[in-house]
Design an enzyme around this catalytic site. Structure first.
Site, PDB file in Angstrom:
ATOM      1  N   ARG A   1      16.633 -18.650 -36.244  1.00  0.00           N
ATOM      2  CA  ARG A   1      17.550 -19.244 -37.128  1.00  0.00           C
ATOM      3  C   ARG A   1      18.544 -19.549 -36.456  1.00  0.00           C
ATOM      4  NH1 ARG A   1      21.922 -21.039 -39.179  1.00  0.00           N
ATOM      5  NH2 ARG A   1      22.189 -21.929 -41.493  1.00  0.00           N
TER       6      ARG A   1
ATOM      7  N   GLU B   1      21.149 -28.906 -45.772  1.00  0.00           N
ATOM      8  CA  GLU B   1      19.937 -29.134 -46.509  1.00  0.00           C
ATOM      9  C   GLU B   1      19.740 -30.530 -46.899  1.00  0.00           C
ATOM     10  OE1 GLU B   1      19.195 -26.188 -47.840  1.00  0.00           O
ATOM     11  OE2 GLU B   1      20.789 -25.665 -46.933  1.00  0.00           O
TER      12      GLU B   1
ATOM     13  N   ARG C   1      14.543 -13.734 -40.136  1.00  0.00           N
ATOM     14  CA  ARG C   1      14.925 -14.675 -39.245  1.00  0.00           C
ATOM     15  C   ARG C   1      15.661 -13.917 -37.888  1.00  0.00           C
ATOM     16  NH1 ARG C   1      17.214 -19.182 -42.850  1.00  0.00           N
ATOM     17  NH2 ARG C   1      18.842 -17.621 -43.120  1.00  0.00           N
TER      18      ARG C   1
END
Length: 157
Positions: free
Chosen positions: A48, A56, A90
Site C-alpha cells: 500500500r 477509487e 499490506r
C-alpha cells in the site's frame, strides 16, 4: 484449536512476512492507484503506497491513477522502502522506479492522488499537493472533488 483459528493464524503469518526496511521486488500486479502486488523471495506481497490516497475506481481519475502506475512500474523491478508498518495485511511503503523516481510522489504531483493526512504528516507530500492544487491538474481540475476517504465512507457503509 479450531480449524478456522489455525487458518486465520496461518493467513496472518503468511501475509506479514518479514521484510527488510529496503528491498527490491518485481511488480506483478496493480490493484488500484495506491496498491500494488510484488514478488519478493518468490512470494506475493501486497504494498500500500505510503502517504497517499488515490481516487477509487468509480471516482474521476481512479482508473487513470491505476493505469499510470501500471504504465510506470508493472513488470519492473522496483525499490521498496518501508518503516515496518502494516495495514490490512499490506506493507505500507514508498516505491522507487527508474532508480530514483518515487511513484508515490509522482502520483501526487500529477494530481492522481491526495496526500493522506490522516496517516502522514509529511511536509513534502503536503507541498506537492499544494502545487498540484494551484495548477488545477488531475483531481484538482474537478470543481467539487470528493476525497477518496469521503467517497469510501459514503459508498461503503
Amino acid at each position: 484449536m479450531h480449524l478456522k483459528t489455525i487458518l486465520l493464524f496461518l493467513l496472518l503469518f503468511i501475509a506479514k512476512q518479514k521484510v527488510p526496511k529496503e528491498f527490491y521486488a518485481k511488480v506483478i500486479g496493480v490493484k488500484d492507484g495506491d496498491t500494488i502486488e510484488v514478488l519478493y523471495k518468490r512470494k506475493p506481497l501486497i504494498i500500500r503506497l505510503a502517504h497517499i490516497d488515490c481516487p477509487e475506481k468509480k471516482q474521476a481519475f481512479g482508473n487513470k491513477a491505476k493505469q499510470f502506475v501500471a504504465t510506470k512500474i508493472f513488470g519492473k523491478n522496483v525499490r521498496i522502502v518501508n518503516k515496518g508498518k502494516w495495514h490490512w495485511n499490506r506493507l505500507i511503503a514508498e516505491v522507487y522506479y527508474n532508480k530514483v523516481e518515487n511513484i508515490n510522489e509522482t502520483l501526487v504531483e500529477k494530481g492522481l492522488a491526495m496526500h493522506f493526512k490522516k496517516y502522514s504528516k509529511s511536509k513534502r507530500y503536503h507541498n506537492l499537493e499544494q502545487v498540484a492544487k494551484k495548477q488545477k491538474i488531475g483531481i484538482w481540475s474537478q470543481p467539487n472533488s470528493i476525497t477518496p476517504w469521503q467517497y469510501r465512507k459514503s459508498n461503503y457503509p
